[in-house]
Scaffold this active site. Structure first.
Site, mmCIF file in Angstrom:
data_model
loop_
_atom_site.group_PDB
_atom_site.id
_atom_site.type_symbol
_atom_site.label_atom_id
_atom_site.label_comp_id
_atom_site.label_asym_id
_atom_site.label_seq_id
_atom_site.Cartn_x
_atom_site.Cartn_y
_atom_site.Cartn_z
ATOM 1 C CG ASP A 19 -2.091 0.960 1.087
ATOM 2 O OD1 ASP A 19 -2.445 1.317 -0.050
ATOM 3 O OD2 ASP A 19 -2.647 1.354 2.130
ATOM 4 C CB THR A 65 -13.320 -7.689 -4.200
ATOM 5 O OG1 THR A 65 -12.774 -9.003 -4.247
ATOM 6 C CG2 THR A 65 -14.744 -7.685 -4.712
ATOM 7 C CG ASN A 67 -8.085 -2.014 -4.953
ATOM 8 O OD1 ASN A 67 -7.142 -2.778 -4.755
ATOM 9 N ND2 ASN A 67 -8.335 -0.994 -4.140
HETATM 10 C C1 IPE Z 1 -5.443 -2.750 -0.094
HETATM 11 O O1 IPE Z 1 -5.122 -1.422 -0.303
HETATM 12 C C2 IPE Z 1 -5.475 -3.473 -1.403
HETATM 13 C C3 IPE Z 1 -4.183 -3.643 -2.080
HETATM 14 C C4 IPE Z 1 -3.011 -3.295 -1.600
HETATM 15 C C5 IPE Z 1 -4.245 -4.244 -3.367
HETATM 16 P P1 IPE Z 1 -6.246 -0.297 -0.399
HETATM 17 O O2 IPE Z 1 -5.532 0.989 -0.518
HETATM 18 O O3 IPE Z 1 -7.217 -0.638 -1.450
HETATM 19 O O4 IPE Z 1 -6.955 -0.438 1.028
HETATM 20 P P2 IPE Z 1 -7.882 0.583 1.823
HETATM 21 O O5 IPE Z 1 -8.975 0.986 0.894
HETATM 22 O O6 IPE Z 1 -7.028 1.739 2.215
HETATM 23 O O7 IPE Z 1 -8.355 -0.199 3.009
HETATM 24 C C1 IPE Z 2 -1.762 0.169 -3.265
HETATM 25 O O1 IPE Z 2 -1.518 1.527 -3.344
HETATM 26 C C2 IPE Z 2 -1.944 -0.452 -4.623
HETATM 27 C C3 IPE Z 2 -3.336 -0.794 -4.932
HETATM 28 C C4 IPE Z 2 -4.351 -0.769 -4.109
HETATM 29 C C5 IPE Z 2 -3.604 -1.183 -6.302
HETATM 30 P P1 IPE Z 2 -2.711 2.566 -3.342
HETATM 31 O O2 IPE Z 2 -3.104 2.838 -4.743
HETATM 32 O O3 IPE Z 2 -3.806 2.139 -2.444
HETATM 33 O O4 IPE Z 2 -1.975 3.841 -2.738
HETATM 34 P P2 IPE Z 2 -2.539 4.827 -1.643
HETATM 35 O O5 IPE Z 2 -2.963 4.011 -0.463
HETATM 36 O O6 IPE Z 2 -3.683 5.555 -2.259
HETATM 37 O O7 IPE Z 2 -1.380 5.724 -1.316
HETATM 38 MG MG MG Z 3 -4.152 2.371 -0.477
#
Ligand code: IPE
Ligand code: IPE
Ligand code: MG
Length: 244
Positions: A19, A65, A67
């Site tokens: 993340d 899911t 995302n």
């Molecule tokens: C979790 O990250 C999913 C992945 C790393 C693929 P998110 O960024 O989607 O999680 P939330 O929404 O902050 O919980």
């Molecule tokens: C994690 O990074 C990757 C995916 C969820 C695909 P994020 O895209 O969630 O990055 P932040 O949390 O917005 O910084």
């Molecule tokens: Mg994230």
């Protein structure tokens, strides 16, 4: 730092919630997809390091899911990255087997094909298995397992913990001993809920694109410093260790 790691107690299975890509890009005044691109480089570095350390399974949360609710241009950029980053050469060089878990049928056909192709090309590699969770969430996985069991006509008395485990996407893998989440959030976000029942959790503020080999070793070191009791007392665990 490598010297301090006990090479006899490297976790077999490390799961990572990668993340912080978006925030990493935003800090640089760039589009979120720029952060995802940088995240792919981190995947390469961390994969090689896991192989070097002797990790057997590395499970990477790549697209949840939930995302699917992101803007469509970000989803397209992510799909494009999945497609372009699946180069056989990298898996072959590291002797890494590739496996995917998740609701693959929701992905574009061309991505599905590439995933299946990479799984089959790398199926004999045995240094480590890299498991990519795509269109994955734990509640989806458990719901699917329940549906499958019911459609098989399973009797209630057959439903043991091992039986449930055998109906999950991760059926052939040991549970992760260590779960790492980068990017500063203190949550699980629907990842491997059943499998992490007794995993050691490690959270760090570092955004995924900045997460390096040293950070991984720090996480493993933290794991090694903990006593895993599985419900027993400290004394029982010490006695067990002394009698080995
Ligand atoms: C979790 O990250 C999913 C992945 C790393 C693929 P998110 O960024 O989607 O999680 P939330 O929404 O902050 O919980
Ligand atoms: C994690 O990074 C990757 C995916 C969820 C695909 P994020 O895209 O969630 O990055 P932040 O949390 O917005 O910084
Ligand atoms: Mg994230």
């Amino acid at each position: 730092m490598t010297e301090q790691l006990d090479m006899n107690r490297i976790p077999q299975h490390v799961a990572i919630i990668m993340d912080g890509n978006g925030r990493w890009a935003a800090e640089r005044g760039k589009e979120r997809s720029f952060g995802h691109q940088a995240g792919v480089d981190t995947v390469r570095r961390i994969t090689s390091e896991c192989v070097r350390l002797g990790v057997k399974y590395l499970t990477l949360y790549t697209f949840s899911t939930e995302n699917w609710n992101r803007p469509t241009d970000e989803i397209s950029a992510l799909m494009g990255l999945v497609l372009s980053s699946l180069e056989d050469e990298i898996f072959m060089k590291n002797n890494v087997r590739f496996q995917v878990i998740g609701d693959i049928e929701r992905l574009p056909e061309v991505v599905q094909e590439k995933l299946r192709e990479t799984e089959s090309h790398t199926s004999d590699n045995d240094a480590m298995t890299m498991v990519v969770a795509l269109s994955y969430s734990s509640r989806w996985e458990i719901t699917k397992a329940l549906r499958d069991m019911i459609s098989e006509g399973v009797k209630p008395e057959d439903v043991t913990e091992a039986f449930v485990t055998a109906h999950l996407e991760t059926k052939d893998m040991p549970d992760p001993e260590l779960l790492i989440r980068t990017g500063g959030e203190l949550r699980i976000s629907n990842y491997l809920l059943w499998q992490i029942a007794y995993s050691e959790l490690y959270f760090c503020d570092t955004y995924w694109p900045d997460f390096g080999e040293e950070d991984l070793r720090r996480a493993i070191l933290s794991y090694q410093s903990r006593q895993r009791r599985f419900g027993k007392t400290e004394e029982q665990i010490e006695n067990e260790q002394n009698s080995k």
